[in-house]
Enzyme design. Structure first.
Site, mmCIF file in Angstrom:
data_model
loop_
_atom_site.group_PDB
_atom_site.id
_atom_site.type_symbol
_atom_site.label_atom_id
_atom_site.label_comp_id
_atom_site.label_asym_id
_atom_site.label_seq_id
_atom_site.Cartn_x
_atom_site.Cartn_y
_atom_site.Cartn_z
ATOM 1 C CB SER A 17 -0.957 0.006 1.197
ATOM 2 O OG SER A 17 -0.257 -0.228 2.404
ATOM 3 C CG ASP A 64 -2.598 4.807 8.227
ATOM 4 O OD1 ASP A 64 -1.396 4.539 8.442
ATOM 5 O OD2 ASP A 64 -3.114 4.730 7.096
ATOM 6 C CG HIS A 105 -0.918 3.753 4.591
ATOM 7 N ND1 HIS A 105 -1.585 2.972 5.506
ATOM 8 C CD2 HIS A 105 -0.438 2.914 3.649
ATOM 9 C CE1 HIS A 105 -1.523 1.704 5.135
ATOM 10 N NE2 HIS A 105 -0.832 1.638 4.004
#
Length: 350
Positions: free
Chosen positions: A105, A328, A331
């Protein structure tokens, strides 16, 4: 030694020096990866509201992030300045070409960044977005450019056998999708430490031997060696440029940036000042650089680890996929830090 002999020795020395200089590899005039973040009101490089392709997990502004300070920083190398990303020039340069990101990702983060950088440069261009198996394809039809993402979180293969799901450290059949691509940008690391329900394999296999588990850094290295052999066997430099994204770090421990007691990136609004991250570089980066040094074909490391370590403020935190039930700090928001990765890529290929 007489005067004549001294002149002869001097001429020989000059000849050797000139010969060595003419055959030496040219040294880059600037290391794009050594520098610091500076405030710049002309940033970000695009407005996220003008790029409809940003996935929910990266779209921090749409998800309600209240501050915009993190958008107003530019990476400044010590010895030079980066050219601003020029999407029109990039599209012209790669007209009729194919670009593929391969990895997890974090590769999707960079892929979506590049799509937005290009799309917002020429927003009226015709495009097509498709998906074939694990490959997502964004085609800029007016330029004949495919910008693709192959989801391959380990680079090496994960297959189903009678024993279960097998992570095969010396098998890379998935590489058939990478042949003939004009630019490849690889990445792997974040999945190597997954355990429990999120671990997508039951056994590791190498050399015909099966293991219930092994040191994950060792497994990472063995997979990279397999990938490196694939590069040397299958890549033709006259056709394909190869890059490796580097190790993109997470920020879950404030002790690493001199804020003991802080357990997440939530609320971080400025980068770490200066050029050096207090917590140091991750060991995986050393492993990666060691393997890259063994490859005979030209591979360029996008050595983004340190510049990303300094950006504790650039993650979605609760403004990502999990919302307020998630956190998160791995990311990156878009617009945001991955745009700098692509800006450096643009400077390297221009």
């Amino acid at each position: 030694m007489g005067l004549k002999g001294g002149w002869i020795c001097t001429l020989i020395s000059l000849f050797v020096l000139l010969f060595h200089h003419s055959n030496a590899h040219p040294q880059p005039s600037c290391n794009y990866f050594e520098g610091s973040w500076v405030e710049d009101e002309t940033y970000p490089l695009y407005n996220s509201t003008q790029c409809p392709f940003i996935e929910h997990e990266f779209n921090c502004q749409r998800n309600g992030r209240p501050d915009q300070d993190y958008l107003k920083y530019r990476w400044q190398p010590h010895a030079c300045s980066l050219k601003r990303f020029d999407g029109g020039a990039f599209l012209q340069k790669f007209k009729g070409k194919s670009i593929m990101f391969v990895g997890d990702s974090l590769s999707r983060n960079q892929w979506q960044s590049l799509v937005c950088l290009l799309y917002t440069s020429v927003p009226k261009t015709n495009y097509n977005a498709t998906r074939v198996g694990d490959v997502s394809i964004f085609t800029f039809l007016d330029f004949g450019i495919d910008v693709m993402l192959d989801r391959s979180v380990y680079l090496v293969d994960v297959v189903r056998e009678a024993k279960g799901r097998i992570l095969k450290l010396d098998s890379i059949e998935g590489g058939k999708l990478w042949k003939g691509i004009d630019m490849l940008i690889f990445n792997t690391w974040h999945w190597w430490n997954r355990r429990g329900p999120t671990q997508p394999w039951d056994y590791i296999e190498i050399g015909g031997q099966y293991y219930k588990d092994m040191d994950r850094v060792v497994a990472f290295e063995k997979a990279l060696i397999t990938w490196a052999k694939w590069i040397d066997t299958n890549i033709y430099p006259a056709k394909t440029m190869v890059f490796f994204q580097g190790i993109s770090p997470s920020h879950y421990n404030g002790t690493d940036w001199n804020q003991p007691g802080v357990k997440t990136c939530l609320g971080q609004r400025q980068p770490v000042s200066g050029s050096t991250y207090p917590g140091g570089l991750p060991p995986a980066l050393t492993v990666l650089k060691n393997v890259l040094s063994t490859i005979e074909k030209p591979v360029t490391l996008l050595d983004v680890t340190n510049l990303c370590l300094l950006r504790k403020d650039g993650h979605p935190s609760i403004y990502g996929l999990g919302g307020r039930t998630g956190m998160d700090c791995s990311h990156w928001c878009l617009a945001g830090v991955p745009d700098t990765w692509n800006q450096i890529l643009y400077n390297l290929v221009s």
